[in-house]
Each structure stands twice: as structure tokens, then as C-alpha cells.
Design a protein around this motif. Structure first.
Motif, PDB file in Angstrom:
ATOM      1  N   TYR A 122      -8.326   3.752  -6.518  1.00  0.00           N
ATOM      2  CA  TYR A 122      -9.220   3.904  -4.995  1.00  0.00           C
ATOM      3  C   TYR A 122     -10.707   4.639  -5.306  1.00  0.00           C
ATOM      4  O   TYR A 122     -11.372   4.123  -4.606  1.00  0.00           O
ATOM      5  CB  TYR A 122      -8.402   3.674  -4.063  1.00  0.00           C
ATOM      6  N   TRP A 159       0.578   6.367   3.548  1.00  0.00           N
ATOM      7  CA  TRP A 159       0.987   5.391   2.403  1.00  0.00           C
ATOM      8  C   TRP A 159       1.784   4.580   2.773  1.00  0.00           C
ATOM      9  O   TRP A 159       1.642   3.698   2.824  1.00  0.00           O
ATOM     10  CB  TRP A 159       1.266   6.072   0.692  1.00  0.00           C
ATOM     11  N   ILE A 205      -4.402  -0.066   8.394  1.00  0.00           N
ATOM     12  CA  ILE A 205      -3.876   1.147   9.539  1.00  0.00           C
ATOM     13  C   ILE A 205      -3.457   0.838   9.954  1.00  0.00           C
ATOM     14  O   ILE A 205      -4.643   0.355  11.134  1.00  0.00           O
ATOM     15  CB  ILE A 205      -5.391   2.493   9.327  1.00  0.00           C
ATOM     16  N   LEU A 232      -3.202  -0.913   1.147  1.00  0.00           N
ATOM     17  CA  LEU A 232      -4.522  -1.137   0.871  1.00  0.00           C
ATOM     18  C   LEU A 232      -3.906  -2.463  -0.486  1.00  0.00           C
ATOM     19  O   LEU A 232      -2.987  -2.621  -0.834  1.00  0.00           O
ATOM     20  CB  LEU A 232      -4.656   0.087   0.556  1.00  0.00           C
ATOM     21  N   GLU A 290      -8.610  -1.945   3.993  1.00  0.00           N
ATOM     22  CA  GLU A 290      -7.296  -1.118   4.407  1.00  0.00           C
ATOM     23  C   GLU A 290      -6.815  -1.440   5.714  1.00  0.00           C
ATOM     24  O   GLU A 290      -7.494  -2.008   6.216  1.00  0.00           O
ATOM     25  CB  GLU A 290      -8.491   0.717   4.009  1.00  0.00           C
ATOM     26  N   THR A 303      -0.696   2.878   5.766  1.00  0.00           N
ATOM     27  CA  THR A 303      -1.518   1.897   5.226  1.00  0.00           C
ATOM     28  C   THR A 303      -1.282   1.137   4.165  1.00  0.00           C
ATOM     29  O   THR A 303       0.022   1.493   3.396  1.00  0.00           O
ATOM     30  CB  THR A 303      -2.831   3.009   4.505  1.00  0.00           C
ATOM     31  N   SER A 343      -3.992   5.587  -6.530  1.00  0.00           N
ATOM     32  CA  SER A 343      -5.042   6.816  -5.830  1.00  0.00           C
ATOM     33  C   SER A 343      -6.323   7.158  -6.361  1.00  0.00           C
ATOM     34  O   SER A 343      -7.659   6.918  -5.906  1.00  0.00           O
ATOM     35  CB  SER A 343      -4.350   8.192  -5.354  1.00  0.00           C
ATOM     36  N   LEU A 355      -4.437  10.255   2.154  1.00  0.00           N
ATOM     37  CA  LEU A 355      -4.165   8.752   3.010  1.00  0.00           C
ATOM     38  C   LEU A 355      -2.504   9.160   3.416  1.00  0.00           C
ATOM     39  O   LEU A 355      -1.776   9.547   2.330  1.00  0.00           O
ATOM     40  CB  LEU A 355      -4.509   7.576   2.259  1.00  0.00           C
TER      41      LEU A 355
END
Length: 181
Positions: free
Chosen positions: A43, A77, A98, A82, A96, A80, A40, A75
Motif C-alpha cells: 500500500y 487497521w 475510515i 482498505l 480507504e 479502517t 502495508s 493506519l
């Protein structure tokens, strides 16, 4: 001897334990791997390094530093996917995906820092997302970008997107049946 062996030792892709190493023709090596909650901070740092123009292109809006932090902190996770592109030891690009609940659709978003643009990182990240989405059984992947974002328009077209423009944004839809990889 295989035909590829007769040209040179240039290999654009190599597998590495937890990702793929892509070497651009200019010699830039980029390591692409999945990101996890522990990434995180990296990012967020990547998104904060985006120029104001690139940040606006990524989020389709002007976003302050605190807005970027809220995005990363919020987010989900579990919903999502990534991927990150690393060059020179830093996260310089991200993709990303989603997933929308109770459907086979998703939204995708890309970002690449200015100094690393034009090294095929966006193309590599887009391909990674599209293949991953397809393997997850997602039927429709949608990308939204500003009308003036010519690079994203060309990238979406390259992957077979059906584009629907509006006054400010373009909706680019890629379905499994149109996936051009």
C-alpha cells in the motif's frame, strides 16, 4: 439460452477465492480484494508511485515520501477498511474507508496510479467501498476532493453524492438513501 449468453463470452466480473476480478473492455484484468496489515508495504509503495498531482489529489495536500510513510504506518487497521486493485501483479489502486468513532459516518478516499486511470478502477473501488459501508450500517459516507478534480467530481455525482463546494475543497456526501449503485 440467457440473453447475456447470446452476446459474447465477455463477463466483466468473476469471483475469485478472496476477491473479485474485473475485466475492462480493453482487456485489462484487475483483481480487487481487501487489504490487511500485512499489505502495508504494498500500500505504501502504491502511494509512493502516485504522481505529485495524484498524491495531492489523494491527500488534498502536498505530501512528501516520509509523509506517505507516516500515513501508512499510522493506519488504525481496526477502524479502517482498505481495498486494493491489483493489475499486472502490483497494487495499482486503493480505497480507504475510515470509520468515525461513535457515529454511523465515515470518510472515504481513493487513489489510482496514472497508467491505470481510465480503466474503471476508481469506479470499481468506489462501489466496493460504498457497498461495504452500507453493509456495515454506515449511514453517511463523505469524500473530500479538490475543486479542480473533475474526475472525482464526476465519480461522486455518478454515485448520487450531494456536493458542497468551498474555496479549495468539495465535500461529497453519500447517504444510504441516496446510494446509486
Amino acid at each position: 439460452m440467457r440473453a447475456a449468453d447470446s452476446h459474447s463470452d465477455y463477463r466483466p466480473f468473476r469471483r475469485s477465492g478472496k476477491g473479485v476480478i474485473f475485466t475492462h473492455t480493453d482487456g485489462t484484468s484487475v483483481f480487487v480484494r481487501g487489504l490487511r496489515p500485512g499489505d502495508s508495504r504494498a500500500y505504501g509503495d502504491h502511494l509512493l508511485r502516485l504522481s505529485s498531482q495524484d498524491r495531492r489529489a489523494r491527500f488534498n495536500a502536498t505530501l512528501t515520501d516520509s509523509g506517505v510513510r507516516r500515513h501508512v504506518d499510522g493506519l488504525e487497521w481496526s477502524e479502517t477498511l482498505l481495498f486494493g486493485a491489483h493489475a499486472d501483479g502490483i497494487l495499482c489502486g486503493a480505497a480507504e474507508l475510515i470509520e468515525f468513532r461513535k457515529s454511523h459516518d465515515c470518510e472515504i478516499a481513493l487513489s489510482v496510479e496514472k497508467v491505470y486511470q481510465h480503466h474503471a478502477i476508481g469506479r470499481m473501488l468506489m462501489a466496493t467501498l460504498l457497498v461495504s459501508g452500507s453493509l456495515l450500517g454506515l449511514e453517511r459516507m463523505t469524500l473530500y476532493f479538490r475543486n479542480d478534480n473533475v474526475r472525482m467530481r464526476n465519480l461522486a455525482r455518478e454515485f448520487g453524492a450531494r456536493m458542497t463546494p468551498s474555496p479549495d475543497l468539495v465535500e461529497a456526501e453519500i447517504t444510504n438513501s441516496r446510494l446509486a449503485i
